[in-house]
Design an enzyme around this catalytic site. Structure first.
Site, short mmCIF file in Angstrom:
data_model
loop_
_atom_site.label_atom_id
_atom_site.label_comp_id
_atom_site.label_asym_id
_atom_site.label_seq_id
_atom_site.Cartn_x
_atom_site.Cartn_y
_atom_site.Cartn_z
CD GLU A 104 -6.91 14.91 -10.63
OE1 GLU A 104 -7.42 15.01 -9.49
OE2 GLU A 104 -7.25 14.03 -11.43
CG ASP A 108 -2.81 5.66 -9.56
OD1 ASP A 108 -1.75 5.07 -9.69
OD2 ASP A 108 -3.84 5.08 -9.17
CE LYS A 136 -1.71 5.94 -5.10
NZ LYS A 136 -2.88 5.08 -5.37
CG PHE A 157 -6.95 2.75 -2.47
CD1 PHE A 157 -7.22 3.26 -3.73
CD2 PHE A 157 -7.89 2.94 -1.46
CE1 PHE A 157 -8.40 3.95 -3.99
CE2 PHE A 157 -9.08 3.63 -1.71
CZ PHE A 157 -9.33 4.13 -2.97
NE ARG A 170 -15.60 12.10 -3.26
CZ ARG A 170 -14.79 11.71 -4.23
NH1 ARG A 170 -13.52 12.04 -4.21
NH2 ARG A 170 -15.23 10.96 -5.22
#
Ligand code: IMP
Ligand code: MG
Length: 180
Positions: A104, A108, A136, A157, A170
């Site tokens: 991944e 989060d 996170k 973010f 990206r």
């Protein structure tokens, strides 16, 4: 590296490519020693779209045989999780009776990973390892084990190195954080 504007948001430099690659080196070293001499061929599962760059860098560094597979899920809208995880494209391999390493971009809340673990257990995977480039920890509230983390970050973010803001950003080779 300087500030960049993407749609309505401004982002500032956060992690340089070299630092990210160094953290990926360390994860690959650990994974190589854990999987050294394994007599099965584990499935390395890239969670699209975000983990594409991380998985590409990781797999260059792995020295045990593995099979690459991918699937696509979606849970984020803009800068927040919607709370529901949707499978956009199903899994393109077979995990029945296989070991799986999930790759991944970021964990989060953990909702996406929880969904994937359930999905792969139902598909018959025998052992599932969780590998994430970023975590996170302040937001993570689930109780599954995260086996490999390249780097833990604060709850802000970010984008770049595969991660997006509304599908943009990206391709950035460094990681940027939203400007407060
Ligand atoms: P979770 O389900 O809340 O753990 O969120 C995981 C997914 O949301 C990741 O796979 C990312 O695609 C996306 N995501 C979470 N945090 C960020 C971020 O800071 N920037 C971009 N995407 C993120
Ligand atoms: Mg993702």
């Amino acid at each position: 590296m300087k500030e960049i504007q993407i749609l309505d948001k401004c982002f500032v430099p956060y992690l340089k490519e070299e630092e990210i690659l160094k953290a990926i080196d360390a994860v690959a070293d650990r994974m190589n020693s854990d999987f050294k001499g394994c007599d099965d061929v584990p499935v390395l599962l890239c969670v699209l779209n975000g983990a594409v760059m991380f998985t590409a860098e990781l797999m260059k560094r792995l020295d045990f045989p593995f099979e690459f597979a991918s699937l696509k899920i979606r849970s984020y809208e803009g800068t927040h999780s919607t709370g529901t995880v949707n499978l956009v494209n199903g899994f393109n391999g077979d995990v029945k009776g296989r070991r799986v390493i999930i790759c991944e971009d970021i964990v989060d809340t953990g909702a996406s990973m929880e969904f994937l673990l359930d999905y792969l257990e139902h598909a018959g995977a025998t052992d599932i390892k969780v590998c994430t480039m970023l975590l996170k920890p302040d937001v993570f509230r689930k109780n599954f084990k995260i086996d490999y983390v390249a780097k833990s970050i604060p709850n802000d973010f970010i984008l770049g190195f595969g991660l997006d803001y509304n599908e943009l950003g990206r391709g950035l080779k460094d990681i940027y954080v939203i400007k407060q």
